[in-house]
Design a protein around this motif. Structure first.
Motif, PDB file in Angstrom:
ATOM      1  N   ASP A 129       6.396  17.397   6.830  1.00 40.93           N
ATOM      2  CA  ASP A 129       7.145  17.100   5.606  1.00 40.93           C
ATOM      3  C   ASP A 129       8.085  18.224   5.183  1.00 40.93           C
ATOM      4  OD1 ASP A 129       6.029  14.592   5.282  1.00 40.93           O
ATOM      5  OD2 ASP A 129       4.354  15.311   4.068  1.00 40.93           O
ATOM      6  N   LEU A 130       7.971  19.387   5.804  1.00 42.03           N
ATOM      7  CA  LEU A 130       8.812  20.513   5.386  1.00 42.03           C
ATOM      8  C   LEU A 130      10.297  20.248   5.623  1.00 42.03           C
ATOM      9  CD1 LEU A 130       6.678  23.525   6.660  1.00 42.03           C
ATOM     10  CD2 LEU A 130       7.081  22.875   4.276  1.00 42.03           C
ATOM     11  N   SER A 131      10.601  19.456   6.640  1.00 43.65           N
ATOM     12  CA  SER A 131      12.003  19.188   6.972  1.00 43.65           C
ATOM     13  C   SER A 131      12.530  17.903   6.348  1.00 43.65           C
ATOM     14  CB  SER A 131      12.171  19.107   8.495  1.00 43.65           C
ATOM     15  OG  SER A 131      11.373  18.059   9.023  1.00 43.65           O
ATOM     16  N   ASP A 132      11.672  17.185   5.611  1.00 35.72           N
ATOM     17  CA  ASP A 132      12.049  15.856   5.124  1.00 35.72           C
ATOM     18  C   ASP A 132      12.086  15.748   3.606  1.00 35.72           C
ATOM     19  OD1 ASP A 132      12.172  15.072   7.759  1.00 35.72           O
ATOM     20  OD2 ASP A 132      10.156  14.216   7.790  1.00 35.72           O
ATOM     21  N   VAL A 133      12.212  16.871   2.944  1.00 32.16           N
ATOM     22  CA  VAL A 133      12.138  16.865   1.475  1.00 32.16           C
ATOM     23  C   VAL A 133      13.235  16.012   0.854  1.00 32.16           C
ATOM     24  CG1 VAL A 133      12.288  18.305  -0.580  1.00 32.16           C
ATOM     25  CG2 VAL A 133      10.976  19.096   1.395  1.00 32.16           C
ATOM     26  N   GLY A 177      -0.723  19.012  10.349  1.00 32.55           N
ATOM     27  CA  GLY A 177       0.415  18.145  10.647  1.00 32.55           C
ATOM     28  C   GLY A 177       1.031  17.504   9.427  1.00 32.55           C
ATOM     29  N   SER A 178       0.192  17.103   8.473  1.00 28.55           N
ATOM     30  CA  SER A 178       0.718  16.404   7.299  1.00 28.55           C
ATOM     31  C   SER A 178       1.623  17.299   6.458  1.00 28.55           C
ATOM     32  CB  SER A 178      -0.433  15.876   6.434  1.00 28.55           C
ATOM     33  OG  SER A 178      -1.224  16.949   5.946  1.00 28.55           O
ATOM     34  N   ILE A 179       1.350  18.600   6.437  1.00 31.68           N
ATOM     35  CA  ILE A 179       2.217  19.524   5.705  1.00 31.68           C
ATOM     36  C   ILE A 179       3.433  19.890   6.554  1.00 31.68           C
ATOM     37  CG2 ILE A 179       2.371  21.741   4.526  1.00 31.68           C
ATOM     38  CD1 ILE A 179      -0.640  21.674   4.117  1.00 31.68           C
ATOM     39  N   SER A 195       5.223  14.225  -1.235  1.00 30.28           N
ATOM     40  CA  SER A 195       4.697  14.956  -0.083  1.00 30.28           C
ATOM     41  C   SER A 195       4.194  16.310  -0.540  1.00 30.28           C
ATOM     42  CB  SER A 195       5.793  15.105   0.977  1.00 30.28           C
ATOM     43  OG  SER A 195       6.842  15.918   0.472  1.00 30.28           O
ATOM     44  N   TRP A 196       3.569  17.049   0.374  1.00 26.98           N
ATOM     45  CA  TRP A 196       3.044  18.372   0.032  1.00 26.98           C
ATOM     46  C   TRP A 196       4.130  19.329  -0.467  1.00 26.98           C
ATOM     47  CZ3 TRP A 196      -1.913  19.339  -0.709  1.00 26.98           C
ATOM     48  CH2 TRP A 196      -2.865  18.521  -0.095  1.00 26.98           C
ATOM     49  N   PRO A 197       5.277  19.446   0.220  1.00 29.81           N
ATOM     50  CA  PRO A 197       6.313  20.360  -0.288  1.00 29.81           C
ATOM     51  C   PRO A 197       6.871  19.949  -1.648  1.00 29.81           C
ATOM     52  CG  PRO A 197       6.691  19.844   2.020  1.00 29.81           C
ATOM     53  CD  PRO A 197       5.635  18.909   1.542  1.00 29.81           C
ATOM     54  N   ILE A 198       6.918  18.641  -1.913  1.00 28.06           N
ATOM     55  CA  ILE A 198       7.421  18.172  -3.204  1.00 28.06           C
ATOM     56  C   ILE A 198       6.389  18.423  -4.302  1.00 28.06           C
ATOM     57  CG2 ILE A 198       8.106  16.118  -4.515  1.00 28.06           C
ATOM     58  CD1 ILE A 198       9.309  15.043  -1.887  1.00 28.06           C
ATOM     59  N   ALA A 199       5.126  18.175  -3.996  1.00 29.19           N
ATOM     60  CA  ALA A 199       4.070  18.333  -4.999  1.00 29.19           C
ATOM     61  C   ALA A 199       3.796  19.806  -5.312  1.00 29.19           C
ATOM     62  CB  ALA A 199       2.788  17.658  -4.515  1.00 29.19           C
ATOM     63  N   LEU A 200       3.809  20.664  -4.284  1.00 26.99           N
ATOM     64  CA  LEU A 200       3.467  22.075  -4.481  1.00 26.99           C
ATOM     65  C   LEU A 200       4.682  22.974  -4.624  1.00 26.99           C
ATOM     66  CD1 LEU A 200       0.658  22.488  -1.775  1.00 26.99           C
ATOM     67  CD2 LEU A 200       0.379  21.924  -4.197  1.00 26.99           C
ATOM     68  N   GLY A 201       5.817  22.532  -4.083  1.00 27.80           N
ATOM     69  CA  GLY A 201       6.962  23.411  -3.923  1.00 27.80           C
ATOM     70  C   GLY A 201       6.994  23.910  -2.489  1.00 27.80           C
ATOM     71  N   GLU A 202       8.169  24.185  -1.937  1.00 27.21           N
ATOM     72  CA  GLU A 202       8.268  24.512  -0.518  1.00 27.21           C
ATOM     73  C   GLU A 202       7.535  25.799  -0.155  1.00 27.21           C
ATOM     74  OE1 GLU A 202      11.539  25.373   3.006  1.00 27.21           O
ATOM     75  OE2 GLU A 202      12.169  24.388   1.143  1.00 27.21           O
ATOM     76  N   PHE A 219       0.825  -1.215   0.000  1.00 27.73           N
ATOM     77  CA  PHE A 219       0.000   0.000   0.000  1.00 27.73           C
ATOM     78  C   PHE A 219       0.863   1.270   0.000  1.00 27.73           C
ATOM     79  CE2 PHE A 219      -2.001  -3.449   2.391  1.00 27.73           C
ATOM     80  CZ  PHE A 219      -3.105  -3.678   1.596  1.00 27.73           C
ATOM     81  N   ARG A 220       1.669   1.417   1.059  1.00 26.09           N
ATOM     82  CA  ARG A 220       2.550   2.582   1.220  1.00 26.09           C
ATOM     83  C   ARG A 220       1.817   3.897   0.906  1.00 26.09           C
ATOM     84  NH1 ARG A 220       8.219   1.226  -1.563  1.00 26.09           N
ATOM     85  NH2 ARG A 220       6.895   0.644  -3.317  1.00 26.09           N
ATOM     86  N   LEU A 221       0.737   4.115   1.637  1.00 25.10           N
ATOM     87  CA  LEU A 221      -0.068   5.315   1.429  1.00 25.10           C
ATOM     88  C   LEU A 221       0.723   6.591   1.692  1.00 25.10           C
ATOM     89  CD1 LEU A 221      -3.409   4.153   3.116  1.00 25.10           C
ATOM     90  CD2 LEU A 221      -2.770   4.042   0.693  1.00 25.10           C
ATOM     91  N   LYS A 222       1.812   6.472   2.429  1.00 22.91           N
ATOM     92  CA  LYS A 222       2.644   7.635   2.742  1.00 22.91           C
ATOM     93  C   LYS A 222       3.259   8.254   1.490  1.00 22.91           C
ATOM     94  CE  LYS A 222       6.825   4.854   3.277  1.00 22.91           C
ATOM     95  NZ  LYS A 222       7.976   4.519   4.124  1.00 22.91           N
ATOM     96  N   ARG A 223       3.306   7.514   0.407  1.00 22.73           N
ATOM     97  CA  ARG A 223       3.992   8.003  -0.798  1.00 22.73           C
ATOM     98  C   ARG A 223       3.212   9.099  -1.516  1.00 22.73           C
ATOM     99  NH1 ARG A 223       8.061   4.494  -2.656  1.00 22.73           N
ATOM    100  NH2 ARG A 223       7.730   5.180  -4.803  1.00 22.73           N
ATOM    101  N   ALA A 224       1.910   9.193  -1.278  1.00 18.33           N
ATOM    102  CA  ALA A 224       1.080  10.210  -1.937  1.00 18.33           C
ATOM    103  C   ALA A 224       0.496  11.135  -0.873  1.00 18.33           C
ATOM    104  CB  ALA A 224      -0.033   9.554  -2.738  1.00 18.33           C
ATOM    105  N   TYR A 225       0.609  12.433  -1.078  1.00 15.28           N
ATOM    106  CA  TYR A 225       0.205  13.379  -0.039  1.00 15.28           C
ATOM    107  C   TYR A 225      -1.279  13.281   0.307  1.00 15.28           C
ATOM    108  CZ  TYR A 225      -1.145  16.260  -4.109  1.00 15.28           C
ATOM    109  OH  TYR A 225      -1.702  16.720  -5.270  1.00 15.28           O
ATOM    110  N   GLY A 226      -2.128  13.024  -0.692  1.00 18.46           N
ATOM    111  CA  GLY A 226      -3.558  12.927  -0.408  1.00 18.46           C
ATOM    112  C   GLY A 226      -3.891  11.723   0.451  1.00 18.46           C
ATOM    113  N   ALA A 227      -3.307  10.574   0.109  1.00 22.57           N
ATOM    114  CA  ALA A 227      -3.551   9.359   0.881  1.00 22.57           C
ATOM    115  C   ALA A 227      -2.968   9.477   2.283  1.00 22.57           C
ATOM    116  CB  ALA A 227      -2.950   8.154   0.153  1.00 22.57           C
ATOM    117  N   ALA A 228      -1.799  10.098   2.390  1.00 27.69           N
ATOM    118  CA  ALA A 228      -1.179  10.267   3.701  1.00 27.69           C
ATOM    119  C   ALA A 228      -2.038  11.150   4.600  1.00 27.69           C
ATOM    120  CB  ALA A 228       0.224  10.861   3.539  1.00 27.69           C
TER     121      ALA A 228
END
Length: 320
Positions: free
Chosen positions: A205-209, A200-202, A219-226, A149-158
């Motif tokens: 992820d800001l420190s884990d890009v 929390g989900s955003i 993640s959100w920062p990767i998908a949208l930009g920081e 599954f690894r739902l963590k890989r997609a920001y919406g699922a996470a």
């Protein structure tokens, strides 16, 4: 000293070494499960307990069994997350036991199994409903981190997973107390679950890009930009804080205390998010997440203290 005595001494020494090793592994498993996160799940469970049973007549032994079982399940979820996130955590410079090499993944998986089995055994002693809820909770937690599954890989699922784990914990507290649910429980649980999932989900992820990119996560920062992600974090935090206060104004005073704490925390999250990191290091990038976590603590503490010192009976909460 004879041979038999020597063997007896060696056996005792070996047992002592083995016991120390087990205790050390257990301590590292607890550290990997992130005690600060475990504490907020405990506070969510307690909030579900006190708001779900306004007459304050729950059986203490039942509550203790339910709480212990749920926390065992939560520990299992965060330990499996640590195993699954090893690559990302190493890339991000995490000092947690698995990423730093102090806890072998194999030992952590043993801890996962022990915690999950203990959690399920305790949960089913409270009845089928609580047992099945705990099993679903474990399943969602595994799906977040584990294959396939690894739902963590997609920001919406996470984000959705975070919403489910948070909301499930409030429901678990209600079921453990034998409560039927209240309007106030729904208001608080929805607001704080959205805070966990939306803010929390955003923030986390800001420190884990760097590590998330290496692991192929979106993640959100990767998908949208920081920078857009930081702006989105500020907007979501302020919108949730203001909405919670508006709804709480229509309910008893103890909800307003928690809502006020969230609004103050939302303003702080917005400020540190829009300002950006002071230094190009992970600690500075984690400031929005730390403010997010402190806001959760403050909101739950404010709720519980307001209920404790409330001049009116908990029976005034409107039952569903």
């Amino acid at each position: 000293m004879g041979n038999d005595q020597m063997r007896a001494v060696r056996d005792l020494f070996d047992r002592g070494v083995s016991a120390r090793k087990v205790l050390r592994q257990a301590r590292l498993c607890l550290e990997e499960a992130r005690p600060t996160v475990q504490l907020i799940f405990l506070l969510r469970f307690l909030a579900g307990t006190v708001l779900g049973r306004p007459d304050h007549s729950a059986d203490p032994s039942r509550l203790m069994i339910g709480m212990t079982g749920w926390m065992c399940a939560t520990m299992a979820i965060y330990q499996i997350n640590g195993v699954a996130d090893q690559q990302e955590d190493v890339e991000n410079g995490s000092t947690r036991p698995i990423a730093s090499g102090r806890l072998p993944a194999r030992s952590a998986l043993t801890g996962v199994g022990v915690a999950a089995v203990a959690g399920l055994m305790l949960a089913f002693t409270l009845g089928t409903d609580f047992g099945l809820l705990t099993a679903c909770y474990l399943g969602v937690g595994y799906a977040y981190s584990g294959r396939p599954f690894r739902l963590k890989r997609a920001y919406g699922a996470a984000t959705t997973t975070g919403l489910a784990l948070g909301g499930g914990t409030y429901l678990a507290g209600c079921l453990a107390s034998g409560g039927q649910g209240t309007v106030d429980l729904c208001v608080f649980a929805i607001a704080m679950s959205l805070w966990m999932a939306g803010v929390g989900s955003i923030a986390k992820d800001l420190s884990d890009v760097k590590g998330d990119l290496a692991a192929g996560r979106r993640s959100w920062p990767i998908a949208l930009g920081e920078t857009p992600a930081r702006r989105a974090l500020a907007v979501v935090a302020l919108a949730l804080g203001a909405s919670f206060v508006l709804v709480a104004c229509l309910r008893p005073g103890y909800l307003l205390a928690g809502a006020g704490a969230v609004l103050v925390g939302a303003c702080a999250v917005a400020v540190v998010s829009l300002r950006g990191p002071r230094r190009p290091d992970r600690s500075s990038a984690r400031r929005p997440y730390r403010v997010f976590m402190r806001t959760q603590y403050a909101a739950h503490a404010a709720l519980l203290l307001s209920l404790w010192f409330s001049p009116f009976s908990w029976r005034s909460a409107a039952s569903l």
